[in-house]
Motif scaffolding. Sequence first.
Motif, PDB file in Angstrom:
ATOM      1  N   ASP A 150     -22.651  -4.510 -75.659  1.00 32.14           N
ATOM      2  CA  ASP A 150     -22.554  -5.946 -75.882  1.00 32.14           C
ATOM      3  C   ASP A 150     -21.826  -6.178 -77.196  1.00 32.14           C
ATOM      4  OD1 ASP A 150     -22.839  -8.672 -76.151  1.00 32.14           O
ATOM      5  OD2 ASP A 150     -25.016  -8.681 -75.881  1.00 32.14           O
ATOM      6  N   GLU A 151     -20.761  -6.964 -77.186  1.00 31.21           N
ATOM      7  CA  GLU A 151     -19.964  -7.183 -78.397  1.00 31.21           C
ATOM      8  C   GLU A 151     -20.775  -7.792 -79.537  1.00 31.21           C
ATOM      9  OE1 GLU A 151     -17.607 -11.321 -77.837  1.00 31.21           O
ATOM     10  OE2 GLU A 151     -17.102  -9.776 -76.377  1.00 31.21           O
ATOM     11  N   PHE A 152     -21.911  -8.403 -79.209  1.00 36.48           N
ATOM     12  CA  PHE A 152     -22.755  -9.003 -80.244  1.00 36.48           C
ATOM     13  C   PHE A 152     -23.712  -7.977 -80.867  1.00 36.48           C
ATOM     14  CE2 PHE A 152     -21.725 -12.504 -77.300  1.00 36.48           C
ATOM     15  CZ  PHE A 152     -20.982 -13.277 -78.180  1.00 36.48           C
ATOM     16  N   ASP A 153     -23.823  -6.800 -80.242  1.00 30.71           N
ATOM     17  CA  ASP A 153     -24.729  -5.765 -80.741  1.00 30.71           C
ATOM     18  C   ASP A 153     -24.043  -4.764 -81.668  1.00 30.71           C
ATOM     19  OD1 ASP A 153     -26.855  -6.839 -79.381  1.00 30.71           O
ATOM     20  OD2 ASP A 153     -26.656  -5.510 -77.651  1.00 30.71           O
ATOM     21  N   VAL A 154     -22.713  -4.812 -81.758  1.00 32.30           N
ATOM     22  CA  VAL A 154     -21.979  -3.858 -82.587  1.00 32.30           C
ATOM     23  C   VAL A 154     -21.056  -4.582 -83.555  1.00 32.30           C
ATOM     24  CG1 VAL A 154     -22.041  -1.973 -80.905  1.00 32.30           C
ATOM     25  CG2 VAL A 154     -20.159  -3.602 -80.845  1.00 32.30           C
ATOM     26  N   ASP A 155     -20.700  -3.889 -84.620  1.00 33.92           N
ATOM     27  CA  ASP A 155     -19.739  -4.386 -85.599  1.00 33.92           C
ATOM     28  C   ASP A 155     -18.582  -3.399 -85.672  1.00 33.92           C
ATOM     29  OD1 ASP A 155     -21.225  -6.677 -86.469  1.00 33.92           O
ATOM     30  OD2 ASP A 155     -22.506  -5.335 -87.638  1.00 33.92           O
ATOM     31  N   LYS A 156     -17.444  -3.872 -86.114  1.00 34.95           N
ATOM     32  CA  LYS A 156     -16.293  -3.011 -86.301  1.00 34.95           C
ATOM     33  C   LYS A 156     -16.656  -1.919 -87.300  1.00 34.95           C
ATOM     34  CE  LYS A 156     -11.400  -3.080 -87.306  1.00 34.95           C
ATOM     35  NZ  LYS A 156     -10.225  -3.879 -87.624  1.00 34.95           N
ATOM     36  N   GLY A 157     -16.341  -0.672 -86.955  1.00 35.93           N
ATOM     37  CA  GLY A 157     -16.660   0.466 -87.806  1.00 35.93           C
ATOM     38  C   GLY A 157     -17.935   1.190 -87.412  1.00 35.93           C
ATOM     39  N   ASP A 158     -18.754   0.593 -86.539  1.00 36.21           N
ATOM     40  CA  ASP A 158     -19.973   1.256 -86.084  1.00 36.21           C
ATOM     41  C   ASP A 158     -19.616   2.526 -85.317  1.00 36.21           C
ATOM     42  OD1 ASP A 158     -21.535  -0.717 -87.158  1.00 36.21           O
ATOM     43  OD2 ASP A 158     -22.149  -1.593 -85.241  1.00 36.21           O
ATOM     44  N   LEU A 159     -20.471   3.524 -85.408  1.00 38.03           N
ATOM     45  CA  LEU A 159     -20.280   4.770 -84.691  1.00 38.03           C
ATOM     46  C   LEU A 159     -21.266   4.852 -83.542  1.00 38.03           C
ATOM     47  CD1 LEU A 159     -19.859   7.212 -87.708  1.00 38.03           C
ATOM     48  CD2 LEU A 159     -18.069   6.213 -86.295  1.00 38.03           C
ATOM     49  N   GLU A 208     -15.824   5.326 -82.571  1.00 38.72           N
ATOM     50  CA  GLU A 208     -15.924   4.272 -83.564  1.00 38.72           C
ATOM     51  C   GLU A 208     -15.493   2.967 -82.919  1.00 38.72           C
ATOM     52  OE1 GLU A 208     -14.171   3.030 -87.956  1.00 38.72           O
ATOM     53  OE2 GLU A 208     -13.691   4.967 -87.108  1.00 38.72           O
ATOM     54  N   VAL A 209     -16.231   1.896 -83.218  1.00 38.05           N
ATOM     55  CA  VAL A 209     -15.877   0.574 -82.705  1.00 38.05           C
ATOM     56  C   VAL A 209     -14.660   0.092 -83.495  1.00 38.05           C
ATOM     57  CG1 VAL A 209     -16.644  -1.794 -82.365  1.00 38.05           C
ATOM     58  CG2 VAL A 209     -18.268   0.094 -82.063  1.00 38.05           C
ATOM     59  N   LEU A 257     -12.948   1.013 -78.396  1.00 36.33           N
ATOM     60  CA  LEU A 257     -13.473   2.238 -78.987  1.00 36.33           C
ATOM     61  C   LEU A 257     -12.341   3.211 -79.280  1.00 36.33           C
ATOM     62  CD1 LEU A 257     -16.479   2.761 -76.556  1.00 36.33           C
ATOM     63  CD2 LEU A 257     -16.537   1.745 -78.828  1.00 36.33           C
ATOM     64  N   GLU A 258     -12.480   3.948 -80.371  1.00 37.06           N
ATOM     65  CA  GLU A 258     -11.541   5.002 -80.736  1.00 37.06           C
ATOM     66  C   GLU A 258     -12.329   6.283 -80.946  1.00 37.06           C
ATOM     67  OE1 GLU A 258      -9.510   3.828 -84.276  1.00 37.06           O
ATOM     68  OE2 GLU A 258      -8.220   2.411 -83.224  1.00 37.06           O
ATOM     69  N   ALA A 259     -11.743   7.398 -80.557  1.00 36.90           N
ATOM     70  CA  ALA A 259     -12.376   8.697 -80.795  1.00 36.90           C
ATOM     71  C   ALA A 259     -12.362   8.982 -82.291  1.00 36.90           C
ATOM     72  CB  ALA A 259     -11.646   9.794 -80.040  1.00 36.90           C
ATOM     73  N   VAL A 260     -13.470   9.523 -82.785  1.00 35.96           N
ATOM     74  CA  VAL A 260     -13.567   9.902 -84.185  1.00 35.96           C
ATOM     75  C   VAL A 260     -13.056  11.327 -84.300  1.00 35.96           C
ATOM     76  CG1 VAL A 260     -15.140  10.345 -86.100  1.00 35.96           C
ATOM     77  CG2 VAL A 260     -15.524   8.397 -84.600  1.00 35.96           C
ATOM     78  N   ASP A 261     -12.095  11.542 -85.191  1.00 36.33           N
ATOM     79  CA  ASP A 261     -11.546  12.868 -85.413  1.00 36.33           C
ATOM     80  C   ASP A 261     -12.528  13.651 -86.261  1.00 36.33           C
ATOM     81  OD1 ASP A 261      -9.983  15.093 -85.613  1.00 36.33           O
ATOM     82  OD2 ASP A 261      -8.436  14.166 -86.852  1.00 36.33           O
ATOM     83  N   GLU A 262     -13.253  14.576 -85.649  1.00 41.26           N
ATOM     84  CA  GLU A 262     -14.311  15.311 -86.340  1.00 41.26           C
ATOM     85  C   GLU A 262     -13.750  16.230 -87.417  1.00 41.26           C
ATOM     86  OE1 GLU A 262     -16.995  17.126 -83.624  1.00 41.26           O
ATOM     87  OE2 GLU A 262     -17.171  15.324 -82.427  1.00 41.26           O
ATOM     88  N   ASP A 263     -12.485  16.633 -87.323  1.00 39.78           N
ATOM     89  CA  ASP A 263     -11.883  17.471 -88.360  1.00 39.78           C
ATOM     90  C   ASP A 263     -11.796  16.720 -89.671  1.00 39.78           C
ATOM     91  OD1 ASP A 263     -11.599  19.557 -86.605  1.00 39.78           O
ATOM     92  OD2 ASP A 263      -9.524  19.074 -86.065  1.00 39.78           O
ATOM     93  N   ASP A 264     -11.506  15.412 -89.639  1.00 34.89           N
ATOM     94  CA  ASP A 264     -11.442  14.608 -90.851  1.00 34.89           C
ATOM     95  C   ASP A 264     -12.799  14.547 -91.530  1.00 34.89           C
ATOM     96  OD1 ASP A 264      -8.770  14.126 -90.513  1.00 34.89           O
ATOM     97  OD2 ASP A 264      -9.040  12.122 -89.646  1.00 34.89           O
TER      98      ASP A 264
END
Length: 88
Positions: free
Chosen positions: A14-23, A34-35, A43-50
Amino acid sequence: MATCPECDADIEIDEFDVDKGDLISCPECGSNLEVAGTSPVELEAVDEDDDDDEEEDDDDAGDDDADFDDEDAVEGDDDEGNGEDWEE
């Protein structure tokens, strides 16, 4: 509803349950995501190497105390008769 960029699974968010940057984690493939946007939810995949590189950098910052010994940490703590046996 959002789509996992790794496995294309539909993830109910639900777009109201998350904020930009939430994992979050994909329930299907377990990828860390990451949102990136909330309206609509993207959603974007988090690069675990970073993340590993950042943790290593944080660890390097504490190396300034290379001369610090464990004995220094317990200095003045010479209670030998306290009933605790630390040797195993």
